[in-house]
Design a protein around this motif. Structure first.
Motif, mmCIF file in Angstrom:
data_model
loop_
_atom_site.group_PDB
_atom_site.id
_atom_site.type_symbol
_atom_site.label_atom_id
_atom_site.label_comp_id
_atom_site.label_asym_id
_atom_site.label_seq_id
_atom_site.Cartn_x
_atom_site.Cartn_y
_atom_site.Cartn_z
ATOM 1 N N VAL A 141 0.726 -1.361 0.033
ATOM 2 C CA VAL A 141 0.287 0.226 0.116
ATOM 3 C C VAL A 141 0.529 1.162 -0.421
ATOM 4 C CG1 VAL A 141 -1.466 0.927 1.301
ATOM 5 C CG2 VAL A 141 -1.548 -1.549 0.914
ATOM 6 N N GLN A 142 2.062 1.288 0.983
ATOM 7 C CA GLN A 142 2.263 2.266 0.993
ATOM 8 C C GLN A 142 3.241 3.079 0.089
ATOM 9 O OE1 GLN A 142 1.748 4.468 3.676
ATOM 10 N NE2 GLN A 142 2.699 6.282 2.061
ATOM 11 N N PRO A 143 4.325 1.318 -0.678
ATOM 12 C CA PRO A 143 5.247 2.074 -1.955
ATOM 13 C C PRO A 143 4.166 2.555 -2.502
ATOM 14 C CG PRO A 143 5.467 -0.219 -1.096
ATOM 15 C CD PRO A 143 4.709 0.303 -0.108
ATOM 16 N N VAL A 144 2.855 1.452 -3.377
ATOM 17 C CA VAL A 144 2.016 2.425 -4.045
ATOM 18 C C VAL A 144 1.343 3.160 -4.225
ATOM 19 C CG1 VAL A 144 -0.611 2.518 -5.595
ATOM 20 C CG2 VAL A 144 0.929 0.574 -5.088
ATOM 21 N N VAL A 194 -0.030 -8.235 -24.152
ATOM 22 C CA VAL A 194 0.316 -8.837 -22.182
ATOM 23 C C VAL A 194 1.741 -7.919 -21.945
ATOM 24 C CG1 VAL A 194 0.607 -10.422 -20.636
ATOM 25 C CG2 VAL A 194 -1.439 -10.543 -22.469
ATOM 26 N N ASP A 195 2.902 -8.394 -22.652
ATOM 27 C CA ASP A 195 3.895 -8.089 -22.688
ATOM 28 C C ASP A 195 4.301 -6.301 -22.287
ATOM 29 O OD1 ASP A 195 4.614 -10.495 -22.811
ATOM 30 O OD2 ASP A 195 5.801 -10.386 -24.625
ATOM 31 N N GLU A 196 3.643 -5.762 -23.008
ATOM 32 C CA GLU A 196 3.859 -4.128 -23.076
ATOM 33 C C GLU A 196 2.948 -3.839 -21.143
ATOM 34 O OE1 GLU A 196 2.678 0.302 -23.371
ATOM 35 O OE2 GLU A 196 1.079 -1.314 -23.705
ATOM 36 N N ALA A 197 1.807 -4.392 -21.364
ATOM 37 C CA ALA A 197 0.903 -4.237 -20.139
ATOM 38 C C ALA A 197 1.853 -4.408 -18.752
ATOM 39 C CB ALA A 197 -0.322 -5.047 -19.617
ATOM 40 N N ILE A 198 2.771 -5.729 -18.951
ATOM 41 C CA ILE A 198 3.688 -6.449 -18.365
ATOM 42 C C ILE A 198 4.936 -5.401 -17.615
ATOM 43 C CG2 ILE A 198 5.529 -7.874 -17.385
ATOM 44 C CD1 ILE A 198 3.660 -9.649 -18.425
ATOM 45 N N GLU A 199 5.425 -4.155 -19.592
ATOM 46 C CA GLU A 199 6.191 -3.713 -18.977
ATOM 47 C C GLU A 199 6.035 -2.130 -18.052
ATOM 48 O OE1 GLU A 199 8.125 -3.009 -22.772
ATOM 49 O OE2 GLU A 199 8.216 -5.320 -23.406
ATOM 50 N N GLN A 200 4.676 -2.079 -17.805
ATOM 51 C CA GLN A 200 4.517 -0.599 -17.736
ATOM 52 C C GLN A 200 3.985 -1.098 -16.172
ATOM 53 O OE1 GLN A 200 1.063 1.226 -18.687
ATOM 54 N NE2 GLN A 200 0.542 -0.227 -21.363
ATOM 55 N N ALA A 201 4.253 -2.332 -15.395
ATOM 56 C CA ALA A 201 3.838 -2.320 -14.461
ATOM 57 C C ALA A 201 5.407 -1.854 -13.363
ATOM 58 C CB ALA A 201 3.169 -3.901 -14.364
ATOM 59 N N GLU A 202 6.505 -3.184 -14.344
ATOM 60 C CA GLU A 202 7.276 -3.250 -13.584
ATOM 61 C C GLU A 202 7.740 -1.892 -13.969
ATOM 62 O OE1 GLU A 202 9.335 -6.228 -16.195
ATOM 63 O OE2 GLU A 202 9.511 -7.426 -14.825
ATOM 64 N N ARG A 203 7.930 -1.195 -14.318
ATOM 65 C CA ARG A 203 8.463 0.391 -14.190
ATOM 66 C C ARG A 203 7.925 1.357 -13.643
ATOM 67 N NH1 ARG A 203 6.293 2.586 -19.702
ATOM 68 N NH2 ARG A 203 6.617 0.671 -20.618
ATOM 69 N N LEU A 204 6.849 0.543 -13.028
ATOM 70 C CA LEU A 204 6.535 1.376 -12.052
ATOM 71 C C LEU A 204 7.266 1.284 -10.215
ATOM 72 C CD1 LEU A 204 2.442 1.336 -12.032
ATOM 73 C CD2 LEU A 204 3.970 2.857 -12.016
ATOM 74 N N GLY A 205 8.377 -0.621 -10.753
ATOM 75 C CA GLY A 205 8.957 -0.296 -9.735
ATOM 76 C C GLY A 205 8.813 -0.719 -8.034
ATOM 77 N N ILE A 206 7.724 -0.767 -8.373
ATOM 78 C CA ILE A 206 7.291 -0.997 -6.579
ATOM 79 C C ILE A 206 6.665 -3.542 -6.926
ATOM 80 C CG2 ILE A 206 5.512 -2.048 -5.169
ATOM 81 C CD1 ILE A 206 4.233 0.838 -7.089
#
Ligand code: ADP
Ligand code: MG
Length: 375
Positions: free
Chosen positions: A321-324, A360-372
């Motif tokens: 929660v806090q990292p988000v 899906v890969d591009e969505a995963i990349e976006q999620a990883e870019r958040l760094g959480i």
């Protein structure tokens, strides 16, 4: 039971006030329904968005009576609803989903038997209700295997993974006291799920196949479309539809499956309600699992479940929660859903994040870019 059409303006009663009840309520409110929720906790996630909150234990006859008085239709958000409450509401209110599916799904052995008698494949399993049956099951199924309590388990709770005889030690004190089943450990390629909804009118609809990745037995993220072949996708979808018919489903059924390394699809377990692995549908499908559920129990026509874009849904547990929140200004294309729970305990499901992508890969990349998350 006579089928009824419940119109906007009327009241939907929900047994259980967690996040599933809350998201059901939000969909129903959008459509103009009123919501009554029964939950022992006063400010539970669903009560925060409901019109009427009945604060009572699930087995409190007074609570059931109040629910019958104020709701035009009653549904539930979890499978361990008290039997007497269900019986009372079947007699004194309109509970179109009935009680039979709850009876089946709240006990793994009943559930497995129902899946098998529908002709669907499951991994080999045997009942373990005493030490004798444990001996027989080990002789038959062997190691590696997993011993699961038949009732009340979730997120891997009440399960013992057995690689050898020594792993049994931890479970042994409980054998004979609480019923278990022993399952062969299946080497799998993927875990997938399909959510199927069947209305009081008999109309059926199915959501796109979801690919689920668990960490520490808790769903970590869901990817849709699942990265499997079209023939496996069809097979999984057909299994879910077939099970819905066999169980005479009314409402929502989530069907968890394994794609084995042998290339076969096995049904693992089911839940007679909207499911965590279906949360992607809120932002990524024409109709969400929650809206479809409301339509189904109210006797409205079901709507399209078409996937609008590939998607990743990531659970936000207490520790996230806090990292988000720290990264909230980066959530430009991520949809944040928080459930209104106060204590952000480690492992507790506090919310989820949905990110749509071109693939899906591009969505995963976006999620990883958040760094959480490391996906
Ligand atoms: P629950 O979700 O109710 O805790 P599950 O039966 O879904 O119980 O088991 C939790 C997780 O354990 C599954 O998602 C899967 O990762 C793993 N698992 C369960 N049964 C097996 C099995 N027979 N073979 C391999 N993995 C399994
Ligand atoms: Mg499961």
């Amino acid at each position: 039971m006579k089928q009824k059409t419940i119109l906007p303006g009327q009241t939907i009663g929900i047994l259980g006030g967690g996040q599933l009840g809350r998201m059901m309520a939000i969909s129903a409110k959008q459509m103009g329904y009123r919501i009554a929720v029964l939950d022992p906790v006063k400010d539970c996630p669903c009560a925060q968005v409901a019109d009427i909150a009945i604060v009572a234990d699930y087995d409190d006859p007074e609570g059931a009576k109040k629910m019958a008085e104020c709701a035009d239709v009653v549904t539930y958000e979890f499978e361990n609803v008290d039997v007497q409450t269900v019986d009372y509401l079947q007699e004194n209110s309109y509970l179109p989903q009935g009680g039979h599916l709850l009876e089946i799904t709240k006990d793994r052995l009943n559930e497995k038997a129902a899946i098998c008698s529908a002709g669907l494949p499951v991994v080999p399993y045997m009942p373990v209700r005493n030490h004798d049956e444990l001996k027989k099951a080990i002789a038959e199924i062997g190691f590696p295997s997993v011993l699961k309590t038949t009732q009340g388990g979730y997120d891997g709770k009440g399960q013992y993974v057995l690689k050898s005889e020594t792993d049994l030690e931890e479970a042994l004190p409980y054998v004979g006291k609480t019923p278990f089943e022993l399952e062969k450990w299946l080497p799998f390629e993927k875990e997938i799920s399909v959510i199927v909804v069947r209305s009081t009118t008999g109309e059926t609809s199915v959501f796109p196949v979801a690919e689920n990745i668990h960490r520490h037995n808790i769903l970590h993220h869901t990817l849709v479309p699942a990265r499997i072949s079209d023939s496996l996708r069809d097979e999984a979808t057909e299994h879910a539809l077939h099970l819905a018919e066999a169980l005479k489903l009314v409402g929502t059924l989530a069907v968890e499956m394994f794609v084995g390394t042998d290339g076969k699809v096995y049904v693992n377990e089911t839940a007679p309600r909207p499911h965590n692995s279906g949360h992607f549908s809120i932002n990524a499908c024409e109709t969400s699992q929650f809206e479809q559920h409301v339509r189904a129990i109210c006797g409205l026509p079901l709507s399209s479940t078409q996937l609008l874009k590939p998607v990743i849904m990531i659970n936000i547990l207490g520790e996230h929660v806090q990292p988000v929140l720290d990264k909230i200004d980066l959530l430009t294309s991520a949809h944040l859903h928080l459930y209104g729970k106060d204590a952000a305990k480690t492992g507790r499901k506090m919310g989820h994040l949905t990110i749509l992508g071109d693939t899906v890969d591009e969505a995963i990349e976006q999620a990883e870019r958040l760094g959480i998350w490391k996906i």
